[in-house]
Motif scaffolding. Sequence first.
Motif, PDB file in Angstrom:
ATOM      1  N   THR A  23       0.914  -1.233  -0.054  1.00 40.86           N
ATOM      2  CA  THR A  23      -0.237  -0.021  -0.064  1.00 40.86           C
ATOM      3  C   THR A  23       0.963   1.268  -0.125  1.00 40.86           C
ATOM      4  O   THR A  23       0.693   2.171  -0.600  1.00 40.86           O
ATOM      5  N   GLU A  24       1.865   1.227   0.727  1.00 42.09           N
ATOM      6  CA  GLU A  24       2.761   2.458   0.869  1.00 42.09           C
ATOM      7  C   GLU A  24       3.180   2.653  -0.540  1.00 42.09           C
ATOM      8  O   GLU A  24       3.383   3.930  -0.975  1.00 42.09           O
ATOM      9  N   GLU A  25       3.921   1.454  -1.009  1.00 38.35           N
ATOM     10  CA  GLU A  25       4.645   1.717  -2.345  1.00 38.35           C
ATOM     11  C   GLU A  25       3.534   2.523  -3.373  1.00 38.35           C
ATOM     12  O   GLU A  25       4.156   3.229  -4.350  1.00 38.35           O
ATOM     13  N   ILE A  26       2.687   1.718  -3.429  1.00 38.19           N
ATOM     14  CA  ILE A  26       1.652   2.365  -4.574  1.00 38.19           C
ATOM     15  C   ILE A  26       1.155   3.735  -4.220  1.00 38.19           C
ATOM     16  O   ILE A  26       1.199   4.549  -5.287  1.00 38.19           O
ATOM     17  N   LEU A  27       0.619   4.114  -2.970  1.00 39.49           N
ATOM     18  CA  LEU A  27       0.169   5.406  -2.621  1.00 39.49           C
ATOM     19  C   LEU A  27       1.596   6.301  -2.761  1.00 39.49           C
ATOM     20  O   LEU A  27       1.286   7.627  -3.165  1.00 39.49           O
ATOM     21  N   LYS A  28       2.690   6.178  -2.481  1.00 40.56           N
ATOM     22  CA  LYS A  28       3.916   7.186  -2.590  1.00 40.56           C
ATOM     23  C   LYS A  28       4.043   7.072  -4.063  1.00 40.56           C
ATOM     24  O   LYS A  28       4.319   8.271  -4.599  1.00 40.56           O
ATOM     25  N   LYS A  29       4.028   6.226  -4.994  1.00 37.26           N
ATOM     26  CA  LYS A  29       4.035   6.373  -6.567  1.00 37.26           C
ATOM     27  C   LYS A  29       3.032   7.120  -6.869  1.00 37.26           C
ATOM     28  O   LYS A  29       3.263   8.249  -7.893  1.00 37.26           O
ATOM     29  N   GLU A  30       1.841   7.146  -6.577  1.00 36.91           N
ATOM     30  CA  GLU A  30       0.781   7.827  -6.862  1.00 36.91           C
ATOM     31  C   GLU A  30       0.606   9.417  -6.248  1.00 36.91           C
ATOM     32  O   GLU A  30      -0.301   9.882  -6.700  1.00 36.91           O
TER      33      GLU A  30
END
Length: 385
Positions: A23-30
């Motif tokens: 979740t952290e990876e996805i939201l940081k990228k977004e």
Amino acid sequence: MQIHANHKEILDGKTTDIYFHRTEEILKKEKKNPDVTAEVWAKKLPHNYKWAIFTGLSELIELFKDKKIDIKALPEGSVFFEEEPVLTIKGKYLDFARFETPLLGYICQASGISTKAARCKIAAGRRTVLSFGARRMHPSITPVVDRYAYIGGVDGVSAVLSAERLQLKPQGTIPHAVILIIGDTLKAALAYDNAIAEGIPRVMLVDTFGDEKVEAVRLAEKLRDKLNAVRIDTPSSRRGDLSLIVRETREELDNRGFGDIGIFVSGGLDENNLKNLNPWVEGYGIGTSLSNAPTINFSLDIVEIEGKLLAKKGKVSGEKEILECSRCASRKIVFSRDTKPRCECGNEMIALTKKVMEKGKITGETENVDEIRNRVLSHLRYLNV
Ligand SMILES: [Zn+2]
């Protein structure tokens, strides 16, 4: 070899489920990290319990120290009911996402144990209840399980480290091993009395070799005033109706003038079988049903994002709170944004959840274990099982 997680690993979010790291990876990228309000609640309580006890908060809160997080919660040791939002967490989502797993872990197990302990204490009435569950759990969490059993209302614990942490004297008798090695219950009782410091209660097992009532009378006649109690821990294969064994032992002791010698029972006990034993018993040792207490299945659900109402299916959006009538104690779940209704009885309703953390700083007084336990005990007066 150390397998259990240490405190630092927990605070670093390493005991979390991998999907929160993703979740952290996805939201940081977004580039998304909104302000989120999430609520913790239990939709259903185990085994159709009518109520439960909320504990684990003082451990949970350490996860969020010095993070920009606000938390509102029921005071630790409060009673709660199905569907009530016991805790609300607010902050940037990425500041708490990875802590959802340990957050729930702390309160699900703690509340499950405290609830079970409270149920056993209610069933036992004025009788002593001791936590004997140390051997049924991973030793690294022994003081944890015993802490929440004690907060839930048990009177003492058998494990040495648990007692040390709780500033109690550890409580217990002797194992069957001593009697087996010495070879006779009476000889073992005399050896116990000879070896163990004065002031420690003389409580002797009477189920190792012979009949419980015969052994109890034999010990009573020899030790007299020195014998405080006998313990019955009869294996289930030899029990038949345990309450009849206990009753007979009580009656035989009473008939001979040994009314002051108590009976202590252990082995396979929980809130359901205590009631049958209560008339003849002074105290209980409860193990497996405390250490293996059903967990409270709390879940954490988002109810608002950037102040807008939003929730998944099966959960009502919008921040809520629990109100209780100051006179008749009836309860209601209301939306925080609404003006507080008056109770149907006409009295004022008061919010039960309190701010416990603001921007990562603990607010209010930190309560010690006995203050939390006293809150539980104040509830036990009107609850039943
Ligand atoms: Zn009212």
